[in-house]
Design an enzyme around this catalytic site. Structure first.
Site, PDB file in Angstrom:
ATOM      1  N   HIS A  17       0.876  -1.267  -0.116  1.00  0.00           N
ATOM      2  CA  HIS A  17       0.014   0.081  -0.148  1.00  0.00           C
ATOM      3  C   HIS A  17       0.954   1.160   0.014  1.00  0.00           C
ATOM      4  CE1 HIS A  17      -2.794  -2.704   2.161  1.00  0.00           C
ATOM      5  NE2 HIS A  17      -3.599  -2.585   1.173  1.00  0.00           N
ATOM      6  N   GLN A  40      -9.241  -7.171 -10.451  1.00  0.00           N
ATOM      7  CA  GLN A  40      -9.936  -5.934 -10.063  1.00  0.00           C
ATOM      8  C   GLN A  40      -9.552  -4.510 -10.853  1.00  0.00           C
ATOM      9  OE1 GLN A  40     -10.461  -4.701  -5.775  1.00  0.00           O
ATOM     10  NE2 GLN A  40      -8.669  -3.432  -6.110  1.00  0.00           N
TER      11      GLN A  40
HETATM   12  O1  PAF Z   1      -8.237  -3.447  -3.350  1.00  0.00           O
HETATM   13  C1  PAF Z   1      -9.070  -3.196  -2.314  1.00  0.00           C
HETATM   14  O2  PAF Z   1      -8.313  -3.032  -1.169  1.00  0.00           O
HETATM   15  C2  PAF Z   1     -10.413  -2.962  -2.248  1.00  0.00           C
HETATM   16  O3  PAF Z   1     -11.285  -3.982  -3.107  1.00  0.00           O
HETATM   17  C3  PAF Z   1     -11.094  -1.336  -2.811  1.00  0.00           C
HETATM   18  C4  PAF Z   1     -10.304  -1.043  -4.191  1.00  0.00           C
HETATM   19  C5  PAF Z   1     -10.326  -0.309  -1.717  1.00  0.00           C
HETATM   20  C6  PAF Z   1     -12.519  -1.211  -2.797  1.00  0.00           C
HETATM   21  O4  PAF Z   1     -12.928  -1.698  -1.561  1.00  0.00           O
END
Ligand code: PAF
Length: 288
Positions: free
Chosen positions: A37, A155
């Site tokens: 992150h 995603q």
């Molecule tokens: O990847 C994630 O942590 C989640 O899917 C996100 C993009 C924050 C959406 O809740």
């Protein structure tokens, strides 16, 4: 770093930033922040003047039998980490703030077809929850750019498709996968791994790399195109480690459909179950 819990307060301060001509980069997260992150936050900083991170463990993207309640919540630690990265704003809403009318009748954003395969097949409704909350977050933050990890390859592809199809004025940037010393992709769910499992889950990445090498060809040998046989062999290697694979697929990197023999941009997607977690990873390759 300023922390906001309400849409109205965050909007006010971001309107003031934009009025001064500052560009805004956004990193949506569910918290329990790790080095992966933080790399997204650093990339956001390279792209824009102002960096906004959100932490919201979105119930809409978890199935009934999934780990929403167990999902690690470590907000105090997360805030310290974000402050050390000089993040400007943290948006940390509660469920009522994001779903004021409840979730049952919440308007939804649906990207069809590509959300029914791979992770979508084993997590029905998951991507609808993701695209819905990401749309809401985009409307709240109104960023110029948004950063997502390539680790969640499907995603990222779904969000790119949503943004393209719905003309959402946000540039989507994919950030490289952050890996542990032995190759394991960093994930909040790694904390659910039993110690003996942790010693061998990194082999998922090695198996995906083996697939990639089979396709690209090595040591002067032509690359293989019998993708189904490669997938079967990789699935067998996962079983030999003692894990159950969810899927292992050689795909077209844009559509995520099974790769055709003449596809150039390929992604090999893998997901497997350990005793306490479901891990995903991927590798990409471009063929000449
Ligand atoms: O990847 C994630 O942590 C989640 O899917 C996100 C993009 C924050 C959406 O809740």
């Amino acid at each position: 770093m300023q922390v906001y819990h309400t849409v109205a307060a965050l909007r006010d301060c971001l309107n003031a930033e934009r009025a001064q001509g500052r560009s805004v980069a956004f990193v949506p997260t569910m918290g329990n922040l790790h080095e992966g992150h933080l790399q997204l936050v650093r990339l956001a900083r390279q792209h824009c003047d102002v960096v906004v991170v959100s932490i919201f463990v979105n119930p809409l993207q978890f199935g009934l039998n999934e780990d929403w309640e167990q999902y690690p919540r470590t907000t105090e630690d997360d805030i310290k980490k974000l402050e050390s990265e000089a993040c400007d704003y943290l948006f940390h809403p509660d469920e009522k703030e994001i779903y004021p009318n409840g979730m049952a009748d919440q308007a939804r954003v649906v990207v069809p077809t590509m959300t029914d395969i791979h992770c979508g097949a084993s997590r029905p409704g998951h991507f609808e929850g993701v695209t819905t909350v990401v749309t809401k977050l985009f409307n709240i933050v109104q960023p110029d750019k948004a950063i997502f990890g390539i680790k969640d390859f499907q995603q990222l592809a779904v969000i790119r498709r949503m943004v393209e199809d719905l003309c959402v004025p946000v540039d989507i940037i994919g950030a490289e996968i952050a890996r542990d010393h032995d190759g394991l992709a960093l994930s909040s769910r790694n904390s659910f791994l039993a110690p003996d499992e942790r010693l061998k889950v990194n082999h998922l990445y090695e198996i995906l790399c083996w697939c990639r090498d089979q396709i690209s060809g090595q040591n002067g040998q032509a690359g293989r195109r019998d993708f189904a046989a490669i997938e079967a062999s990789a699935t067998q290697q996962i079983a030999e480690l003692g894990f159950r694979s969810d899927y292992l697929s050689v795909c077209n990197a844009k559509t995520l459909e099974p790769a055709a023999h003449d596809d150039k941009d390929i992604v090999i997607l893998g997901a497997m179950y350990t005793s306490g977690a479901r891990l995903i990873d991927n590798v990409t390759l471009t063929l000449k």
